[in-house]
Design an enzyme around this catalytic site. Structure first.
Site, short mmCIF file in Angstrom:
data_model
loop_
_atom_site.label_atom_id
_atom_site.label_comp_id
_atom_site.label_asym_id
_atom_site.label_seq_id
_atom_site.Cartn_x
_atom_site.Cartn_y
_atom_site.Cartn_z
N GLU A 124 -10.45 5.35 39.74
CA GLU A 124 -9.26 4.79 39.75
C GLU A 124 -8.34 5.08 40.91
O GLU A 124 -7.74 3.95 41.36
CB GLU A 124 -8.47 5.23 38.49
CG GLU A 124 -8.75 5.09 37.37
CD GLU A 124 -8.09 5.68 36.03
OE1 GLU A 124 -7.29 4.80 35.28
OE2 GLU A 124 -7.91 6.56 35.94
N GLU A 180 -14.24 7.98 30.50
CA GLU A 180 -12.98 8.65 29.79
C GLU A 180 -13.22 8.64 28.25
O GLU A 180 -13.12 9.57 27.61
CB GLU A 180 -11.78 8.02 30.23
CG GLU A 180 -11.25 8.60 31.69
CD GLU A 180 -11.61 7.65 32.85
OE1 GLU A 180 -10.86 7.93 33.93
OE2 GLU A 180 -12.57 6.90 32.41
#
Length: 249
Positions: free
Chosen positions: A108, A128
């Site tokens: 990210e 995740e």
């Protein structure tokens, strides 16, 4: 204890080196604070930023030990999403230099940069959901914009990890170079950016990221500012003089 981010300042650029190689540069709160401090510096004195990881890894995610202890209020505080949004909004372009893993929060961070260059060993993804959470620091919307919805869903929902070649084929990586040439490749790209008029680069980046409804007003306003600069006059005059010499040697 060594600093979590090493800062190397140059006249027109800054190198930010994630410096927790013993944990594959996992992004903990100290790293977040160090990157916020770097952002404050780059907002005050706009320069190109190159972000690289020490020890053959970009960043293998957020610090899971810290992440396991976070609760509702931590999520609502947007610890990582706030930082990565700030990085995306930096006045001058940012370049992520990816060797090895860029996973979870590390991915990210890379998505928030304007450019990404990798090595053949680069691996990019968002695992995740396998840890019972989601990629909440920008991947759920930035990745779709970068590589398209079908592939982004494979990464975000099915745990697909992109190889360097796959990331280059989708233009997530603009180039793939040997590990020993990675930093040089980043500086070559920074050189190309630095050769442009700095204010024109800043305003172009701002216009690029502006919402659709802000156009064309923001473009016209930015152009109005640039039309009044001395650098515009000097660069256009130099261009016309070079062309005249070619036409009339």
């Amino acid at each position: 204890m060594s600093a979590p981010v090493l800062v190397e300042e140059h006249a027109d650029r800054v190198v930010l080196r994630l410096n927790r190689p013993e944990v594959r540069n996992a992004i903990d709160l100290a790293t977040v604070e160090a990157l916020h401090e770097a952002c404050r510096m780059l907002e005050k004195e706009p320069r190109i930023a190159l972000i690289i990881g020490a020890g053959g890894t970009f960043a293998a995610g957020a610090d899971i030990g810290e992440l396991r202890e976070r609760r509702r209020d931590d999520a609502l505080a947007g610890i990582n999403s706030g930082l990565f949004g700030r990085i995306q909004r930096l006045p001058m372009p940012t370049i992520a230099l990816i060797d090895g893993f860029a996973l979870g929060g590390g991915a990210e961070l890379a998505y928030a940069c304007d450019f990404r260059i990798g090595t053949p060993e680069a691996r990019i993804g968002n695992p995740e959901p396998g840890l019972g959470i989601l990629a909440a620091a920008g991947a759920s919307w930035r990745l779709k914009e970068l590589i398209g919805e079908p592939l982004a869903k494979e990464v975000l929902l099915a745990g697909r990890i992109l190889t360097a070649d796959e990331a280059r084929d989708t233009h997530l990586l603009s180039d793939v170079v040997p590990a020993d040439q990675l930093e040089d490749a980043g500086h070559r790209l920074a050189d190309r950016i630095a050769a442009q008029a700095p204010l024109a680069v800043r305003l172009t980046k701002a216009a690029f990221h502006a919402p659709r409804e802000a156009h064309p007003l923001i473009d016209d306003l930015a152009q109005a500012v640039l039309f009044e600069t001395q650098e515009k006059d000097e660069r256009m005059t130099a261009f016309l003089e070079r062309r005249a010499k070619k036409e009339h040697p």
